[in-house]
Scaffold this active site. Structure first.
Site, PDB file in Angstrom:
ATOM      1  N   CYS A 382       6.313  -8.580  -0.221  1.00 55.58           N
ATOM      2  CA  CYS A 382       6.106  -9.858  -0.915  1.00 55.58           C
ATOM      3  C   CYS A 382       7.442 -10.600  -1.053  1.00 55.58           C
ATOM      4  CB  CYS A 382       5.430  -9.621  -2.266  1.00 55.58           C
ATOM      5  SG  CYS A 382       4.676 -11.126  -2.965  1.00 55.58           S
ATOM      6  N   HIS A 516       0.677  -6.730  -0.466  1.00 56.48           N
ATOM      7  CA  HIS A 516       1.046  -5.537  -1.235  1.00 56.48           C
ATOM      8  C   HIS A 516       0.293  -4.321  -0.693  1.00 56.48           C
ATOM      9  CE1 HIS A 516       3.401  -7.399  -4.513  1.00 56.48           C
ATOM     10  NE2 HIS A 516       2.659  -8.460  -4.229  1.00 56.48           N
ATOM     11  N   GLU A 518       0.876  -1.278  -1.051  1.00 54.33           N
ATOM     12  CA  GLU A 518       0.816  -0.161  -1.995  1.00 54.33           C
ATOM     13  C   GLU A 518      -0.514  -0.111  -2.750  1.00 54.33           C
ATOM     14  OE1 GLU A 518       3.001  -3.464  -4.354  1.00 54.33           O
ATOM     15  OE2 GLU A 518       2.738  -2.798  -2.272  1.00 54.33           O
TER      16      GLU A 518
END
EC number: 6.3.4.2
Length: 544
Positions: A382, A516, A518
């Protein structure tokens, strides 16, 4: 019809209700049941989207674009079930919807009250979108006795009557503290907590007792006697070796058996916990170690990067490698006296995560440059990708004034505010001076990867879908200049308007992503980017 499990907490916060809910969901899932987990947050914010990470940890984003509590990350990581907008509700959202109905006249002149209007709205959320589920686990945030929690406790009291006692179970988490001076565990806090919630009409069926030392049989008997539960329903919860050991630990203590017994389910299949044993085997019997430096803004609170931390662990699981994380404050790298190279040189990988605001940005850019020049594996997420683009523009593309409009006016807006973009619902528009909450590009968006790119090899595909949470985008008009400097735009939105991934083909591992990743990593299914990043760091460790 779905059965409901209500998880509440008492005495103090941070007793692990989120991990309890996630672990119980995983254990029921391991028996073949379909589960869904929900979080009810008593605070007045509509969602955590505008809250500081230091206030509430990370904001977890779902595929459908909801900004939610970080506990939903635990739910997804432990069960693999994607959360939805309907799986997290706050007091603020409840009251916002009720007031909107009242203004429209939906209540036909009635006096709007906590009971029944607020409690009915809470029950509507609990009962919505449950088709195909065997169990719905509802975690109530906060602790029993908090003023803001009372409407939620009342709502679950009503639901237990509405649905029938055979279709609902209450699990209450408490603290059994070890008093060092006395040399013993104390059960009184648990007794008072259960008495408090019982006085509100909710009698717990199962108690999960957090403790530092094993609870003796005599103390279990005392808790059972004073709290009106069977002794077998007093489950001790000792500190675990890893959060991924919690499902195994709770199963060995009989948590899932006791919950099923409370539902009067006697014929449940035994759980298949093979994948949890495999995860723990990989965590405890690793072949090597790497050190990853996370250069961020909120490193003072690990929960601010909770999903990121876990995704790095997952990358280690994929490579049978222990991942040691060094949290580095980007702002400190901006001071002239800082030992910048001394901090970064020993690392096997450098990661710059997402964030908001200018503070620490020059430190992040400097760390990107160090990773690029020293051939250390780099991963930008990001804002981290945006900093990589600004670094490339300044130092390789000859654009010395390159910056982002997020930090103020600039003559070279390599990164700028996005006010229009395409989604599955059509053209989305936002105003530069609009509200902050819910105005970003949120949720899952598709991207197209260049066929000959590194990331296409990592993913094993040229079509991906990832979750976003950001307000600014890399300006595609700078693409030619950046690519001449070696930073290739290897992933784009389907319409070609928004850069999604950049990489450096001449570098051992240099990837920046606007989304993102994750948020979609699981211990039993590590995200390919994190698995690849840790794999590259492992190679780097062997070169040092």
């Amino acid at each position: 019809m779905a059965r409901y499990i209500f998880v509440t907490g008492g005495v103090v916060s941070s007793l692990g209700k989120g991990l309890l809910s996630a672990s119980l969901g995983a254990l029921l899932q391991a028996r073949g049941y379909k589960v869904r987990i929900r979080k009810f947050d008593p605070y007045l914010n509509v969602d955590p989207g505008t809250m500081s990470p230091y206030q509430h940890g990370e904001v977890y984003v779902t595929d459908d674009g909801a900004e939610t509590d970080l506990d939903l990350g635990h739910y997804e990581r432990f069960t693999g079930v994607s959360s939805r907008q309907s799986d997290n509700v706050t007091t603020g959202r409840i009251y916002r919807d009720i007031i909107a109905r009242e203004r429209r006249g939906d209540y036909l002149g009635a006096t709007v009250q906590v009971i029944p209007h607020v409690t009915n709205a809470i029950k509507e959320f609990a009962l919505s979108e449950t088709d195909g589920c065997d169990f719905i686990i509802c975690e109530i945030g906060g602790t029993v006795g908090d003023i803001e929690s009372l409407p939620f406790v009342e709502a679950i009291r009503q639901l237990r009557n509405d649905l029938g006692r055979d279709n609902t179970v209450s699990v209450h988490t408490t603290l059994v503290p070890w008093i060092k001076a006395a040399g013993e565990l104390k059960t009184k806090p648990t007794q008072h907590s259960v008495r408090e919630i019982a006085s509100l009409g909710v009698q717990p069926d199962v108690l999960l007792c957090r403790c530092e030392k094993p609870i003796p049989e005599s103390e279990r008997e005392k808790i059972a006697l004073f709290c009106n539960v069977p002794k077998s329903a007093v489950i001790q919860a000792l500190d675990a070796r890893s959060i991924y050991d919690v499902p195994l630990q709770y199963h060995s203590e009989g948590l899932d058996d006791e919950v099923l017994r409370a539902f009067r389910i006697d014929d449940a299949p035994q759980p298949d916990l093979a994948r949890w044993h495999d995860i723990m085997d990989r965590l405890e019997h690793y072949d090597s170690e790497v050190t990853i430096g996370v250069v961020g803004k909120y490193v003072g609170l690990p929960d601010a990067y909770k999903s990121l931390n876990e995704a790095l662990v997952h990358g280690g699981i994929a490579n049978r490698t222990k991942v040691n994380i060094r949290w580095l404050d980007a702002e400190l790298f901006e001071h002239p006296e800082a030992d910048f190279e001394g901090e970064l040189e020993p690392l096997h990988g450098i990661l710059v995560p997402g964030g908001f605001g200018e503070r620490g940005s020059e430190g992040k850019i400097a760390s990107v440059r160090f990773a690029r020049e020293q051939n250390i594996p780099f991963f930008g997420i990001c804002l981290g990708m945006q900093m990589a683009c600004i670094e490339g523009a300044r130092n390789l593309a000859g654009i010395s004034e390159a910056s982002t409009t997020e930090f103020g006016d600039t003559s070279e807006p390599v990164v700028g505010l996005i006010t229009e973009w395409m989604s599955e619902e059509g053209l989305q528009k936002r105003a530069a001076d609009g509200d902050l909450g819910g105005t970003m590009r949120l949720g899952a968006y598709e991207a197209k990867l260049a066929a000959n790119s590194h990331v296409a090899t990592v993913y094993g595909s040229t079509d991906i879908s990832e979750r976003h949470r950001h307000r600014y985008e890399v300006n595609v008009h700078y693409r030619d200049a950046l690519e001449k400097g070696g930073l290739i735009f290897s992933g784009m939105s389907p319409d070609g308007a928004l850069p999604e991934i950049v990489e450096r083909p001449d570098h051992p591992w240099f990837i920046g992503v606007q989304f993102h990743p994750e948020l979609k990593s699981r211990p039993f299914e590590p995200h390919p980017l994190f698995a690849g990043f840790i794999g590259a760091a492992l190679k780097q460790s062997r070169l040092v």
